[in-house]
Design an enzyme around this catalytic site. Structure first.
Site, PDB file in Angstrom:
ATOM      1  N   GLU A 383       0.830  -1.222   0.000  1.00 37.49           N
ATOM      2  CA  GLU A 383       0.000   0.000   0.000  1.00 37.49           C
ATOM      3  C   GLU A 383       0.862   1.270   0.000  1.00 37.49           C
ATOM      4  OE1 GLU A 383      -3.587  -0.316   2.672  1.00 37.49           O
ATOM      5  OE2 GLU A 383      -4.378  -0.533   0.666  1.00 37.49           O
TER       6      GLU A 383
HETATM    7  S1  MYA Z   1      -1.847  -2.165  -3.605  1.00 36.61           S
HETATM    8  C1  MYA Z   1      -0.471  -1.431  -4.421  1.00 36.61           C
HETATM    9  C2  MYA Z   1       0.083  -0.293  -3.689  1.00 36.61           C
HETATM   10  N1  MYA Z   1       0.876   0.506  -4.555  1.00 36.61           N
HETATM   11  C3  MYA Z   1       1.189   1.724  -4.227  1.00 36.61           C
HETATM   12  O1  MYA Z   1       0.804   2.221  -3.173  1.00 36.61           O
HETATM   13  C4  MYA Z   1       1.994   2.498  -5.228  1.00 36.61           C
HETATM   14  C5  MYA Z   1       2.829   3.582  -4.606  1.00 36.61           C
HETATM   15  N2  MYA Z   1       2.996   4.665  -5.520  1.00 36.61           N
HETATM   16  C6  MYA Z   1       2.205   5.779  -5.515  1.00 36.61           C
HETATM   17  O2  MYA Z   1       1.344   5.929  -4.655  1.00 36.61           O
HETATM   18  C7  MYA Z   1       2.424   6.820  -6.601  1.00 36.61           C
HETATM   19  O3  MYA Z   1       3.026   6.235  -7.726  1.00 36.61           O
HETATM   20  C8  MYA Z   1       3.279   8.023  -6.077  1.00 36.61           C
HETATM   21  C9  MYA Z   1       3.154   9.253  -7.017  1.00 36.61           C
HETATM   22  C10 MYA Z   1       2.738   8.589  -4.776  1.00 36.61           C
HETATM   23  C11 MYA Z   1       4.717   7.595  -5.916  1.00 36.61           C
HETATM   24  N3  MYA Z   1      -3.791  10.812  -3.648  1.00 36.61           N
HETATM   25  O4  MYA Z   1       3.383  12.817 -10.789  1.00 36.61           O
HETATM   26  P1  MYA Z   1       2.818  12.154  -9.582  1.00 36.61           P
HETATM   27  C12 MYA Z   1      -1.800  12.547  -8.032  1.00 36.61           C
HETATM   28  C13 MYA Z   1      -4.318  11.649  -4.545  1.00 36.61           C
HETATM   29  O5  MYA Z   1       3.414  12.460  -8.249  1.00 36.61           O
HETATM   30  P2  MYA Z   1       3.724   9.405  -9.514  1.00 36.61           P
HETATM   31  C14 MYA Z   1      -1.243  -3.044  -2.296  1.00 36.61           C
HETATM   32  O6  MYA Z   1      -0.137  -2.919  -1.886  1.00 36.61           O
HETATM   33  C15 MYA Z   1      -0.888  13.757  -8.041  1.00 36.61           C
HETATM   34  O7  MYA Z   1      -1.363  14.786  -7.210  1.00 36.61           O
HETATM   35  N4  MYA Z   1      -3.680  12.011  -5.671  1.00 36.61           N
HETATM   36  O8  MYA Z   1       2.771  10.581  -9.914  1.00 36.61           O
HETATM   37  C16 MYA Z   1      -2.251  -4.011  -1.728  1.00 36.61           C
HETATM   38  C17 MYA Z   1      -0.952  14.125  -9.507  1.00 36.61           C
HETATM   39  O9  MYA Z   1      -2.217  14.714  -9.789  1.00 36.61           O
HETATM   40  P3  MYA Z   1      -2.344  16.066 -10.620  1.00 36.61           P
HETATM   41  C18 MYA Z   1      -2.461  11.520  -5.883  1.00 36.61           C
HETATM   42  O10 MYA Z   1       5.073   9.893  -9.168  1.00 36.61           O
HETATM   43  C19 MYA Z   1      -2.068  -4.335  -0.308  1.00 36.61           C
HETATM   44  C20 MYA Z   1      -0.955  12.759 -10.189  1.00 36.61           C
HETATM   45  O11 MYA Z   1      -1.482  11.854  -9.223  1.00 36.61           O
HETATM   46  C21 MYA Z   1      -1.843  10.639  -4.981  1.00 36.61           C
HETATM   47  O12 MYA Z   1       3.599   8.271 -10.444  1.00 36.61           O
HETATM   48  C22 MYA Z   1      -3.296  -4.928   0.306  1.00 36.61           C
HETATM   49  C23 MYA Z   1       0.433  12.314 -10.622  1.00 36.61           C
HETATM   50  O13 MYA Z   1       1.270  12.416  -9.504  1.00 36.61           O
HETATM   51  C24 MYA Z   1      -2.561  10.288  -3.823  1.00 36.61           C
HETATM   52  N5  MYA Z   1      -2.065   9.467  -2.918  1.00 36.61           N
HETATM   53  O14 MYA Z   1       2.915   8.904  -8.205  1.00 36.61           O
HETATM   54  C25 MYA Z   1      -3.621  -4.206   1.563  1.00 36.61           C
HETATM   55  N6  MYA Z   1      -0.624  10.302  -5.476  1.00 36.61           N
HETATM   56  O15 MYA Z   1      -1.726  15.741 -11.938  1.00 36.61           O
HETATM   57  C26 MYA Z   1      -4.910  -4.532   2.227  1.00 36.61           C
HETATM   58  C27 MYA Z   1      -0.461  10.961  -6.637  1.00 36.61           C
HETATM   59  O16 MYA Z   1      -3.812  16.330 -10.679  1.00 36.61           O
HETATM   60  C28 MYA Z   1      -4.955  -3.853   3.570  1.00 36.61           C
HETATM   61  N7  MYA Z   1      -1.562  11.682  -6.868  1.00 36.61           N
HETATM   62  O17 MYA Z   1      -1.571  17.078  -9.814  1.00 36.61           O
HETATM   63  C29 MYA Z   1      -5.899  -4.435   4.529  1.00 36.61           C
HETATM   64  C30 MYA Z   1      -5.470  -4.400   5.953  1.00 36.61           C
HETATM   65  C31 MYA Z   1      -4.989  -5.722   6.484  1.00 36.61           C
HETATM   66  C32 MYA Z   1      -4.282  -5.701   7.798  1.00 36.61           C
HETATM   67  C33 MYA Z   1      -3.172  -6.658   7.979  1.00 36.61           C
HETATM   68  C34 MYA Z   1      -2.388  -6.359   9.190  1.00 36.61           C
HETATM   69  C35 MYA Z   1      -1.203  -7.250   9.496  1.00 36.61           C
END
Ligand code: MYA
Length: 537
Positions: A383
């Site tokens: 995440e």
């Molecule tokens: S699911 C997979 C998880 N993967 C990720 O989290 C990927 C991580 N990467 C990113 O988040 C992005 O690529 C980053 C930026 C942040 C690096 N909210 O040019 P940019 C907008 C809103 O910065 P990038 C998993 O793991 C930004 O403002 N907007 O793009 C499952 C811009 O917009 P605009 C956002 O460098 C696990 C545009 O996007 C956000 O590529 C299962 C481009 O931005 C944001 N956050 O990206 C878990 N970020 O053009 C289940 C970017 O309008 C859990 N933007 O200004 C359940 C609990 C269980 C408990 C268990 C306990 C032990």
């Protein structure tokens, strides 16, 4: 309303939303209590975390039971067969699930925190009516397929292509997704693919469609009962009606999904913290060494105090954030990133302390500590890794701080905080103001180049998370002490543990240390590893 987390970067304490601390309504509390009772009863009889971990599977009977109870549809609006829970209500139930079994919690979390979340957020009326009711009952399970071999942290580097087929009025998807939680058991997948050079679009995929197949099943360190697989799309046809949200706007939708997902994960971690403290207490409270109960020793007391104080702060931070979202606040990406990395690390440290309190037994499979340790390690990676969530929070906050400079002096104080914490509040307020000045100085020094200065960004994110946890703790304590005066001690303990760390991060000169980080890593990389052998053997 302004973002409280972003405000801190500008040296401001926003009181709107922070005071009074958000609360569940009586009705919300009753529904949660009702569901928790049913879940606890079911879990005691049916969920054996040890067995699930050993057998690498969660039985269909458990999934069926969770579905019947409504747990799989907690966040689906009532109109589509769910409970319509707010993020705070959802978080409270996820806590409990993690206490019983993290593998089961992850199945439920991946299903609704992220799997079908995109449909709830951006689905059309027809899509909601078609897809949500069977997902609410568990008749169908969901997964969220974003990650690819070359698109992990760099989420927008997706290679999967969706080609429009005008004749068939739909899209043909080709590509491979990896590390997909629930990949082997889901029936409905929300996924993302390229519909142009840089345009990404989200789709709903029915796994029964020809061209869909499940690839390799991963063998993992923990969360062994959950299914993690590759998904392969080979000329997979997706009808136009399954395009989710707006064409070309899929990346933003998926980022929004992750913003809510990250808060749900943080809430789940709280359950892990509470269970580990309980287990460590049961052990340290009865085990005697040198004629004294282990829990009486000060080094062990230190660990219990640290575990409890940080859990109290993490809980304050999570339910402040979910409370804001439950109340309609929409600009929560910064809050969600801070919660994600801070709380997953609190849980990791709590497990480490709890295991240590259990000594040699903590290392044995007979006790649950090692399973929690294995299960919780991924929290710092998925995440959004804790590096990415730090970087992204720092980017957002620093951008906000720069704009806020033009708006004038830093605002807000802590006059509302409890009387018993006056000295700590004075220190905290000084640190918040200093943080604003610190960030202004960084901007003046580096300009836009600051975006790549990760040594600085890492510290900035750490300070922001600590300050956010501190103001959340204060606000929560004002309310908590009305019923439980002893909460003051927990809040105070957190501030006494955390504020000196923040002061150090704000006031020390890290110039030499940063230069040395580059020098050492440069040398090590050039040698391909650690270069010394004292004995030259
Ligand atoms: S699911 C997979 C998880 N993967 C990720 O989290 C990927 C991580 N990467 C990113 O988040 C992005 O690529 C980053 C930026 C942040 C690096 N909210 O040019 P940019 C907008 C809103 O910065 P990038 C998993 O793991 C930004 O403002 N907007 O793009 C499952 C811009 O917009 P605009 C956002 O460098 C696990 C545009 O996007 C956000 O590529 C299962 C481009 O931005 C944001 N956050 O990206 C878990 N970020 O053009 C289940 C970017 O309008 C859990 N933007 O200004 C359940 C609990 C269980 C408990 C268990 C306990 C032990």
């Amino acid at each position: 309303m302004e973002s409280i987390a972003k405000g801190l970067f500008a040296g401001t304490i926003e009181t709107e939303g922070l005071v009074p601390y958000p609360k569940l309504t009586d009705e919300e509390r009753e529904t949660v209590a009702f569901l928790l009772d049913a879940f606890r009863k079911f879990a005691k009889e049916n969920i054996n975390a040890e067995k699930i971990d050993a057998e690498h599977t969660i039985g269909d009977d458990i999934i069926k039971g969770l579905g019947e109870m409504g747990i799989l549809g907690m966040t689906i609006p009532e109109a589509y067969g769910g409970f319509g829970f707010t993020p705070s209500q959802y978080g409270r139930v996820m806590e409990e699930m993690t206490r019983f079994c993290a593998s089961t919690a992850i199945l439920v979390g991946a299903h609704q925190s992220i799997g079908y979340k995109g449909i709830v957020l951006a689905g059309t009326e027809e899509q909601k009516q078609q897809w949500l009711p069977p997902l609410a009952t568990g008749e169908r399970l969901a997964a969220f397929a974003l990650t690819e071999p070359e698109a992990g942290s760099d989420a927008s580097a997706v290679k999967t292509v969706a080609r429009y087929d005008a004749e068939r009025r739909g899209y043909v998807l080709n590509g491979t997704k990896q590390w997909i939680t629930n990949g082997g058991i889901a029936h409905t997948i929300t996924t993302i693919a390229k519909t142009g050079e840089s345009a990404l679009t989200t789709f709903i995929v029915d796994t029964a469609a020809p061209g869909f197949s499940i690839g390799k099943t991963e063998r993992k360190m923990g969360l062994k009962g959950s299914s993690t697989t590759q998904l392969i799309f080979e000329d997979l046809f997706v009808p136009e009606a399954n395009l989710l949200g707006r064409k070309g706007r899929g990346f933003l939708l998926f980022m929004k999904v992750l913003d809510t997902g990250r808060m749900g994960l943080a809430a789940s971690c709280l359950g892990g913290c509470k269970e580990m403290i309980k287990q460590a207490y049961e052990f340290a409270g009865r085990r005697k060494q040198f004629g004294t109960v282990v829990g009486e020793y000060e080094m062990v007391r230190h660990k219990f105090a640290r575990m409890a104080a940080y859990t109290y702060a993490a809980e304050s931070m999570v339910y402040l954030s979910t409370g804001l979202v439950s109340g309609g606040f929409d600009d929560y990406a910064a809050e969600s990133c801070l919660c994600k990395f801070f709380v997953t690390e609190v849980l990791w440290n709590v497990i480490n302390d709890a295991l240590q309190c259990a000594g040699g037994n903590g290392y044995m499979e007979e006790y649950p500590f090692e399973r929690y340790l294995r299960d919780a390690r991924i929290n710092l990676i998925f995440e959004g890794t804790n590096e990415i969530t730090r970087m992204y929070a720092a980017h957002m906050g620093l951008r906000h701080a720069q704009k806020a400079v033009r708006g004038g002096a830093a605002r807000g104080d802590l006059a509302w905080a409890p009387d018993g914490l006056r000295d700590e509040c004075a220190e905290l307020l000084a640190l918040v103001r200093k943080f604003g000045e610190h960030n202004r100085a960084l901007h003046e020094r580096y300009g836009t180049g600051l975006n790549d200065r990760e040594y600085h960004l890492e510290r900035v994110a750490d300070i922001a998370a600590g300050l956010y946890a501190a103001v959340a703790t204060l606000s929560r304590t004002v309310e908590e002490i009305k019923q439980r005066p002893e909460a003051l001690t927990y809040g105070r303990a957190f501030l006494h543990f955390e504020l000196p760390r923040l002061r150090d991060l704000l006031e020390s000169d890290f110039t030499a240390a940063d230069t040395l980080k580059t020098a050492v890593s440069d040398h090590l990389y050039s040698k391909g590893g650690y270069p010394f052998d004292r004995w030259e053997i």
